[in-house]
Design a protein around this motif. Structure first.
Motif, PDB file in Angstrom:
ATOM      1  N   ARG A 144      54.478  18.958  57.392  1.00 19.17           N
ATOM      2  CA  ARG A 144      55.692  18.983  56.571  1.00 19.17           C
ATOM      3  C   ARG A 144      56.183  20.423  56.468  1.00 19.17           C
ATOM      4  O   ARG A 144      55.388  21.365  56.476  1.00 19.17           O
ATOM      5  N   PRO A 145      57.481  20.628  56.317  1.00 19.91           N
ATOM      6  CA  PRO A 145      58.023  21.997  56.295  1.00 19.91           C
ATOM      7  C   PRO A 145      57.804  22.703  54.945  1.00 19.91           C
ATOM      8  O   PRO A 145      57.667  22.062  53.900  1.00 19.91           O
ATOM      9  N   LEU A 146      57.823  24.022  55.011  1.00 20.20           N
ATOM     10  CA  LEU A 146      57.661  24.856  53.826  1.00 20.20           C
ATOM     11  C   LEU A 146      58.735  24.546  52.785  1.00 20.20           C
ATOM     12  O   LEU A 146      58.461  24.574  51.584  1.00 20.20           O
ATOM     13  N   GLU A 147      59.947  24.249  53.229  1.00 21.02           N
ATOM     14  CA  GLU A 147      61.034  23.954  52.291  1.00 21.02           C
ATOM     15  C   GLU A 147      60.663  22.798  51.365  1.00 21.02           C
ATOM     16  O   GLU A 147      60.987  22.803  50.179  1.00 21.02           O
ATOM     17  N   GLU A 148      59.977  21.781  51.908  1.00 22.89           N
ATOM     18  CA  GLU A 148      59.558  20.642  51.082  1.00 22.89           C
ATOM     19  C   GLU A 148      58.475  21.063  50.097  1.00 22.89           C
ATOM     20  O   GLU A 148      58.479  20.633  48.940  1.00 22.89           O
ATOM     21  N   ALA A 149      57.558  21.899  50.549  1.00 21.96           N
ATOM     22  CA  ALA A 149      56.492  22.384  49.656  1.00 21.96           C
ATOM     23  C   ALA A 149      57.111  23.166  48.499  1.00 21.96           C
ATOM     24  O   ALA A 149      56.720  22.987  47.339  1.00 21.96           O
ATOM     25  N   ILE A 150      58.082  23.993  48.802  1.00 21.62           N
ATOM     26  CA  ILE A 150      58.741  24.800  47.768  1.00 21.62           C
ATOM     27  C   ILE A 150      59.527  23.902  46.814  1.00 21.62           C
ATOM     28  O   ILE A 150      59.505  24.114  45.597  1.00 21.62           O
TER      29      ILE A 150
END
Length: 189
Positions: free
Chosen positions: A160-166
């Motif tokens: 999953r991308p960092l944007e989703e984690a953030i």
């Protein structure tokens, strides 16, 4: 969702502890209310919680001890009590480890907790810490909640991308309670 309350002197300490605030917000609160701003995030948060509970100002860590001064460092020199990272120490470690050396948090903690051991042992510990870091064995300290959250998010959501984690982190830190990753945080996506 409960909205994060504004940090002001009318907030009770329990509510304050239930929400996430940036260190900059804590320092701003301290300055506005005459509290010391020195120390790490956890120390400042404890000072604010005490102030909110009692209305009294808790002084900053009084009387920090000065580090013992040693004339030269060799591999057989013992690590001094109350170790403080200095340019002399940095030069020693760069000479023995290489220019890639840095005082990372885990190594600083090791140095401060192992007075009496030798600098040769410190060099070995540094390499072990780097190895443990590569294997993901290092525990991230409590004040680095964001880093811990992001690491745990990726451990549970490979690819999953960092944007989703953030986005999940921003959702989580607005909630009361702990700031550890939970699968239910994915509802923010």
């Amino acid at each position: 969702m409960i909205e994060r309350p504004v940090l002001d002197k009318h907030l009770d300490s329990k509510t304050f502890r239930d929400f996430y605030y940036l260190k900059e917000e804590l320092i701003d609160f301290c300055r506005k209310n005459g509290l010391p701003v020195s120390g790490g995030k956890l120390e400042i948060a404890d000072r604010i919680a005490y102030f909110l509970e009692t209305g009294r100002i808790l002084s900053a860590g009084a009387g920090k001890k000065k580090a013992a001064i040693i004339s030269s460092i060799t591999e057989d020199t013992e690590i001094e009590a109350d170790f403080v990272c200095s340019e002399r120490h940095r030069a020693f470690f760069k000479e023995h480890i290489g220019n890639s050396f840095s005082f990372n948090v885990a190594f600083q903690k090791w140095l401060k907790g192992n007075s009496g051991k030798t600098y040769k042992e410190a060099i070995s510990a540094y390499y072990q810490i780097l190895e443990d870091k590569k294997k993901g064995k290092l525990k991230i300290d409590r004040q680095f909640e964001y880093n811990t959250y992001i690491r745990d998010f990726f451990a549970d959501n490979k690819g999953r991308p960092l944007e989703e984690a953030i986005r999940c982190w921003k959702y989580k830190k607005q909630l009361p309670g702990h700031n550890r990753y939970e699968r239910s945080d994915l509802s923010a996506l």
